[in-house]
Enzyme design. Structure first.
Site, PDB file in Angstrom:
ATOM      1  N   GLU A 128       0.847  -1.202   0.000  1.00 26.23           N
ATOM      2  CA  GLU A 128       0.000   0.000   0.000  1.00 26.23           C
ATOM      3  C   GLU A 128       0.882   1.251   0.000  1.00 26.23           C
ATOM      4  OE1 GLU A 128      -1.170  -2.565   2.399  1.00 26.23           O
ATOM      5  OE2 GLU A 128      -2.207  -3.110   0.556  1.00 26.23           O
ATOM      6  N   TYR A 129       1.921   1.210   0.839  1.00 25.63           N
ATOM      7  CA  TYR A 129       2.823   2.370   0.884  1.00 25.63           C
ATOM      8  C   TYR A 129       3.429   2.605  -0.505  1.00 25.63           C
ATOM      9  CZ  TYR A 129       6.672   5.455   1.855  1.00 25.63           C
ATOM     10  OH  TYR A 129       7.532   6.524   1.806  1.00 25.63           O
ATOM     11  N   ASP A 130       3.899   1.522  -1.120  1.00 24.49           N
ATOM     12  CA  ASP A 130       4.517   1.657  -2.447  1.00 24.49           C
ATOM     13  C   ASP A 130       3.531   2.228  -3.456  1.00 24.49           C
ATOM     14  OD1 ASP A 130       6.829   0.661  -1.500  1.00 24.49           O
ATOM     15  OD2 ASP A 130       6.564  -1.360  -2.309  1.00 24.49           O
ATOM     16  N   SER A 178      33.440  13.472  22.339  1.00 30.51           N
ATOM     17  CA  SER A 178      33.047  12.133  22.772  1.00 30.51           C
ATOM     18  C   SER A 178      32.908  12.158  24.291  1.00 30.51           C
ATOM     19  CB  SER A 178      34.080  11.110  22.325  1.00 30.51           C
ATOM     20  OG  SER A 178      35.316  11.455  22.879  1.00 30.51           O
ATOM     21  N   LEU A 179      32.396  11.059  24.829  1.00 29.17           N
ATOM     22  CA  LEU A 179      32.148  11.011  26.267  1.00 29.17           C
ATOM     23  C   LEU A 179      33.262  10.263  26.983  1.00 29.17           C
ATOM     24  CD1 LEU A 179      28.374   9.957  26.159  1.00 29.17           C
ATOM     25  CD2 LEU A 179      29.307  12.254  26.460  1.00 29.17           C
ATOM     26  N   CYS A 239      40.298 -32.429  -4.767  1.00 25.26           N
ATOM     27  CA  CYS A 239      40.349 -33.268  -5.977  1.00 25.26           C
ATOM     28  C   CYS A 239      41.540 -32.919  -6.872  1.00 25.26           C
ATOM     29  CB  CYS A 239      39.050 -33.152  -6.765  1.00 25.26           C
ATOM     30  SG  CYS A 239      38.861 -31.561  -7.596  1.00 25.26           S
ATOM     31  N   GLU A 270      20.223   6.270  28.908  1.00 24.18           N
ATOM     32  CA  GLU A 270      19.803   5.809  27.574  1.00 24.18           C
ATOM     33  C   GLU A 270      20.772   4.745  27.071  1.00 24.18           C
ATOM     34  OE1 GLU A 270      20.605   9.240  25.146  1.00 24.18           O
ATOM     35  OE2 GLU A 270      19.592  10.504  26.596  1.00 24.18           O
ATOM     36  N   TYR A 304      19.724  11.806  19.761  1.00 20.64           N
ATOM     37  CA  TYR A 304      19.733  11.793  21.223  1.00 20.64           C
ATOM     38  C   TYR A 304      20.350  13.012  21.899  1.00 20.64           C
ATOM     39  CZ  TYR A 304      24.204   9.823  19.749  1.00 20.64           C
ATOM     40  OH  TYR A 304      25.395   9.616  19.129  1.00 20.64           O
ATOM     41  N   GLU A 352      22.814   8.723  16.102  1.00 17.66           N
ATOM     42  CA  GLU A 352      23.574   7.561  15.658  1.00 17.66           C
ATOM     43  C   GLU A 352      22.816   6.874  14.542  1.00 17.66           C
ATOM     44  OE1 GLU A 352      26.091   7.619  17.720  1.00 17.66           O
ATOM     45  OE2 GLU A 352      27.189   5.767  17.358  1.00 17.66           O
ATOM     46  N   ASP A 398      25.322   1.608  19.016  1.00 20.41           N
ATOM     47  CA  ASP A 398      26.617   1.288  18.420  1.00 20.41           C
ATOM     48  C   ASP A 398      26.526   1.414  16.900  1.00 20.41           C
ATOM     49  OD1 ASP A 398      29.196   0.536  18.176  1.00 20.41           O
ATOM     50  OD2 ASP A 398      28.883  -1.571  18.656  1.00 20.41           O
ATOM     51  N   CYS A 426      42.676 -27.480  -6.332  1.00 21.04           N
ATOM     52  CA  CYS A 426      41.717 -27.875  -5.288  1.00 21.04           C
ATOM     53  C   CYS A 426      42.403 -28.802  -4.284  1.00 21.04           C
ATOM     54  CB  CYS A 426      40.514 -28.569  -5.919  1.00 21.04           C
ATOM     55  SG  CYS A 426      39.392 -29.267  -4.690  1.00 21.04           S
ATOM     56  N   CYS A 461      33.847 -33.276  -7.664  1.00 20.08           N
ATOM     57  CA  CYS A 461      34.838 -33.144  -6.582  1.00 20.08           C
ATOM     58  C   CYS A 461      34.211 -33.655  -5.283  1.00 20.08           C
ATOM     59  CB  CYS A 461      35.245 -31.675  -6.441  1.00 20.08           C
ATOM     60  SG  CYS A 461      36.141 -31.307  -4.919  1.00 20.08           S
ATOM     61  N   LYS A 463      30.476   1.342  29.437  1.00 23.04           N
ATOM     62  CA  LYS A 463      30.706   0.360  28.375  1.00 23.04           C
ATOM     63  C   LYS A 463      30.422  -1.058  28.870  1.00 23.04           C
ATOM     64  CE  LYS A 463      33.484   1.541  25.142  1.00 23.04           C
ATOM     65  NZ  LYS A 463      33.303   1.831  23.717  1.00 23.04           N
ATOM     66  N   CYS A 509      36.424 -24.549  -7.484  1.00 26.27           N
ATOM     67  CA  CYS A 509      36.785 -25.833  -8.063  1.00 26.27           C
ATOM     68  C   CYS A 509      35.600 -26.165  -8.957  1.00 26.27           C
ATOM     69  CB  CYS A 509      36.931 -26.872  -6.948  1.00 26.27           C
ATOM     70  SG  CYS A 509      36.959 -28.548  -7.591  1.00 26.27           S
ATOM     71  N   LYS A 548      23.568   3.176  24.696  1.00 25.14           N
ATOM     72  CA  LYS A 548      24.648   3.740  23.889  1.00 25.14           C
ATOM     73  C   LYS A 548      24.620   2.988  22.565  1.00 25.14           C
ATOM     74  CE  LYS A 548      29.571   4.854  24.099  1.00 25.14           C
ATOM     75  NZ  LYS A 548      29.896   4.378  22.777  1.00 25.14           N
ATOM     76  N   ARG A 607      30.931  12.571  11.864  1.00 23.66           N
ATOM     77  CA  ARG A 607      31.671  13.170  12.971  1.00 23.66           C
ATOM     78  C   ARG A 607      33.026  13.707  12.514  1.00 23.66           C
ATOM     79  NH1 ARG A 607      35.365  11.818  16.762  1.00 23.66           N
ATOM     80  NH2 ARG A 607      35.104  12.896  18.750  1.00 23.66           N
TER      81      ARG A 607
HETATM   82  S1  IVH Z   1      25.535  11.827  23.848  1.00 27.17           S
HETATM   83  C1  IVH Z   1      28.353  15.646  23.932  1.00 27.17           C
HETATM   84  N1  IVH Z   1      24.031   9.714  23.752  1.00 27.17           N
HETATM   85  O1  IVH Z   1      28.774   7.412  21.876  1.00 27.17           O
HETATM   86  C2  IVH Z   1      28.084  14.206  23.913  1.00 27.17           C
HETATM   87  N2  IVH Z   1      26.122   9.613  22.637  1.00 27.17           N
HETATM   88  O2  IVH Z   1      31.624   8.966  23.170  1.00 27.17           O
HETATM   89  C3  IVH Z   1      27.005  13.800  23.010  1.00 27.17           C
HETATM   90  N3  IVH Z   1      26.512   7.502  21.450  1.00 27.17           N
HETATM   91  O3  IVH Z   1      30.355   9.898  20.109  1.00 27.17           O
HETATM   92  C4  IVH Z   1      26.855  12.348  22.885  1.00 27.17           C
HETATM   93  N4  IVH Z   1      24.593   6.548  21.967  1.00 27.17           N
HETATM   94  O4  IVH Z   1      28.482   8.729  18.931  1.00 27.17           O
HETATM   95  C5  IVH Z   1      25.207  10.255  23.386  1.00 27.17           C
HETATM   96  N5  IVH Z   1      22.532   7.928  23.717  1.00 27.17           N
HETATM   97  C6  IVH Z   1      23.699   8.472  23.350  1.00 27.17           C
HETATM   98  C7  IVH Z   1      24.613   7.774  22.551  1.00 27.17           C
HETATM   99  C8  IVH Z   1      25.839   8.387  22.223  1.00 27.17           C
HETATM  100  C9  IVH Z   1      25.734   6.421  21.301  1.00 27.17           C
HETATM  101  C10 IVH Z   1      27.860   7.635  20.859  1.00 27.17           C
HETATM  102  C11 IVH Z   1      28.175   8.961  20.270  1.00 27.17           C
HETATM  103  C12 IVH Z   1      29.395   9.469  20.978  1.00 27.17           C
HETATM  104  C13 IVH Z   1      29.886   8.256  21.726  1.00 27.17           C
HETATM  105  C14 IVH Z   1      30.344   8.594  23.122  1.00 27.17           C
END
Ligand code: IVH
Length: 698
Positions: free
Chosen positions: A60-62, A107-108, A440, A138, A251, A199, A142, A437, A460, A343, A455, A140, A161
């Protein structure tokens, strides 16, 4: 984002537009109300990609999308930049322009245990002078980190980034991600410009599907979903990016212009605002709690759910919820003080590449398999890893003796992420690919345009054994008690030499083998006999025709009444079947035009294996032809199996689940989730058992 009234109105409009789409009545609607159709599409994109709770089926969406495309094609002047059709890029991006982030993407700081979190909380309390702090926790995610900027409610720019200060402009690719709206009413919060961080992910099941396809095509797979997402974002062809089904969680707000007291004052409030504006923020995944103890308890509970999530996370992020307090806490030279990443246990480990063996698969493909020093990764001991093909070895620059990083994510098989070149001491040696191979001794061959050496001796021994193993496997003929080891053993002892041989086994000879008692012999016999009447699609899949997976096998099984009819099909006729493209059709054609294969099938039939499509044979009339049915709940007049049989006898089809492909759901007593799901798809007719019986010929 949409209140109940709006949602109902849009769903009503959906039905009206679907009627227009089905009638292919392009003239009926004028350019003035085309925006209404766009709203309908945006609404369904939101339901599907943000709420992950669709109201209509993919077809339907299509259909609606194609209708909008047709209108816009007819009069291109009506196209707007934020039309759902305008996500798809035209042409290729030649290079990614460098752009500066409005605010550096920091980064954190990381934490790995309770102690680290307690320390961090202590410092935050000291600095703020508060006895207890409210936190937002929240996942994290990946994936690949991105920023998106909205200017006057329009998606203006998106960037990777990069080094944190300058990234690559990937706007065109981000526009392909359906959970990132092209427009959002930030103005209703008094916001003129906003930079949001998030992300980009590829979920586990899409990742697996995608990697399986790469492996099948001899292209090196991605080591993990994160690399796949990052790689996808950097593709030059944005239309191809659209096909990767990327998802995005947004986020963090890093920058806002437009002061107004309508803006939220907490981080969780910001996530709610984003959600209300149509973004997939972690609103449903977040938890707001007071005090670090509750944070720790939540993190522990969440980690145990990690494997069940549809996407990869590598930890949790804890953020001070009050935005003013965030500002007061500020940052160190590297990281904000108001947030910390926790982590989870690594799914990576280092090991040594000790040697490489070469395996021959059932299609003759030569797969190098790395023998590595035994290592534990997320609870499993890994001693060998497929390293796919020659190109992969080159790309990863692997050498014997290398220290390597391996990763095992979710249920995905372990992969080598990289080798540490800096740790080499000169004793490492190159991995040599064989020219012949190993089984064989025939010369290996690499077809043009393919990455895999093969092969090509179809007799074989390695290929024959693998083909038999595939034939008896669970998803194919499902001959229980006939595992890989037995196939290999019988083959070695010359008790089994090909697939038909399964049905001519010398049980007397097998009975004399060690480990084969009377009982196990009987089990094996019974399993082999009952496999003779397996449905046709299992047999087709079991034949191991290249590119024919379980789904294609099911499609093919419904095309013919008898398997050997395929020997009369042209490639063009084969392509008429659903999802059968040129490559697949070519492979099926080749299989059914090979004398040895046809001979094998005839032999199987002589041995009592059914080559008939039983379902197709029994249809007595076609009053339900072309219609699909599904039963749910308890029926009172017919047995479920009887009812299903009646459908098939009248030419209808039973489907396994509720989707837009379903025409009729027959509802008995105590119907459950299927009914609820079907109610959301307008095209499904929900009927009673009585209604169903009335549909059957008297
Ligand atoms: S907050 C100013 N929230 O984890 C900091 N980061 O080093 C803003 N990541 O580079 C980041 N989930 O790419 C935040 N719920 C989340 C996240 C998140 C994944 C990543 C992000 C960041 C790294 C932390």
């Amino acid at each position: 984002m949409y209140d109940k009234g709006q949602a109902q109105k849009l769903q009503q409009q959906t039905i009206e537009w679907l009627a227009v789409a089905i009638a292919k009545d392009n003239k009926k609607y004028s350019s003035e109300n085309i925006e209404g159709l766009r709203d309908v599409l945006r609404f369904h994109e939101y339901r599907y990609y943000v709420q992950t709770d669709p109201l209509i089926g993919d077809t339907e969406y299509d259909n609606l999308y194609k209708l909008l495309e047709a209108f816009e094609k007819e009069s291109p002047v009506i196209i707007t930049a934020d039309s759902p059709t305008q996500r798809v890029g035209n042409g290729l991006v030649s290079i990614f322009l460098k752009v500066q982030h409005l605010v550096p993407m920091l980064s954190l700081a990381n934490s790995y245990n309770e102690e680290d979190l307690l320390d961090w909380d202590r410092k935050a309390k000291e600095l703020s002078g508060q006895p207890e702090i409210e936190y937002c926790v929240e996942p994290k995610f990946d994936g690949a980190s991105v920023s998106v900027i909205y200017d006057n409610d329009q998606l203006f720019r998106s960037a990777t980034r990069g080094d944190g200060v300058v990234g690559d402009d990937i706007t065109q690719n981000t526009r392909q991600i359906r959970s990132v709206p092209l427009t959002a009413k930030f103005s209703s919060y008094g916001i003129e410009q906003i930079e949001i961080r998030g992300e980009v992910l590829i979920n586990k099941s899409n990742f697996k599907k995608y990697n399986d396809r790469l492996i099948e095509e001899g292209i090196p797979p991605f080591a993990n979903p994160r690399n796949a997402a990052a790689g996808s974002l950097r593709m030059k062809d944005s239309a191809a990016v659209g096909k990767r089904n990327l998802e995005a969680f947004l986020y963090h707000i890093s920058y806002i212009i437009g002061t107004d007291n309508r803006q939220p004052t907490t981080h969780s409030g910001m996530l709610e605002m984003l959600w209300d504006l149509g973004f997939r923020s972690p609103k449903k995944e977040m938890l707001v709690v007071k005090g670090i103890d509750k944070v720790i308890a939540h993190i522990e509970a969440f980690e145990s759910q990690r494997d069940g999530l549809p996407y990869e996370i590598d930890g949790m992020v804890v953020k001070v919820n009050d935005l003013q307090l965030q500002e007061r806490l500020g940052m160190t030279s590297h990281h904000p003080r108001w947030a910390i990443a926790f982590k989870f246990k690594a799914r990576q480990a280092t090991s040594k590449l000790l040697g490489v063996g070469f395996q021959i698969g059932r299609t003759g493909a030569v797969t190098p398999v790395a023998k590595i020093a035994a290592v534990q990764v997320s609870g499993v001991t890994v001693t060998s890893i497929s390293i796919h093909n020659e190109e992969y070895i080159k790309e990863k620059n692997l050498m014997l003796g290398d220290t390597i990083l391996i990763e095992r994510s979710g249920d995905v098989i372990p992969q080598i992420v990289k080798s540490f070149e800096e740790l080499r001491d000169g004793t490492e040696t190159a991995i040599k690919f064989p020219t012949h191979c190993p089984v064989c001794a025939d010369l290996l061959f690499k077809p043009e345009g393919e990455a895999v050496w093969r092969c090509i001796n179809i007799n074989c021994a390695a290929q024959v054994v693998e083909r038999i193993i595939h034939f008896v496997s669970k998803d194919a003929m499902d001959i229980k008690s006939f595992g890989d080891a037995n196939v290999r053993k019988f083959f070695e002892l010359k008790l089994l030499k090909d697939i038909p041989g399964i049905y001519r086994l010398d049980y007397e000879a097998i009975g004399k083998l060690e480990g084969f008692g009377k009982k196990s012999l009987e089990n094996l016999k019974a399993a082999i006999t009952s496999s003779k009447t397996q449905p046709l699609h299992r047999l087709i899949y079991g034949l191991g025709i290249r590119y024919v997976g379980e789904n294609t096998a099911k499609t093919l099984a419904n095309v013919v009444g008898h398997l050997l009819q395929f020997s009369d099909y042209t490639e063009e006729q084969l392509q008429e079947a659903e999802d059968v493209g040129t490559k697949v059709a070519g492979s099926i054609y080749k299989f059914f035009h090979d004398a040895e294969n046809l001979h094998m099938l005839e032999e199987l039939e002589r041995l009592g294996i059914s080559l008939k499509n039983q379902k197709k044979q029994v249809a007595e009339n076609d009053s339900l032809a072309g219609q699909t049915f599904l039963f749910t709940g308890t029926l009172s007049q017919l047995k479920r199996s009887e009812a299903e049989e009646r459908v098939e006898k009248n030419g209808g089809k039973i489907v396994s689940g509720v989707s837009s492909k379903l025409n009729y759901l027959i509802v008995g007593d105590d119907a459950g989730s299927k009914l609820e799901k079907a109610k959301k798809i307008q095209t499904i007719k929900i009927i009673t058992e009585d209604d169903f019986i009335k549909m059957l010929p008297a």
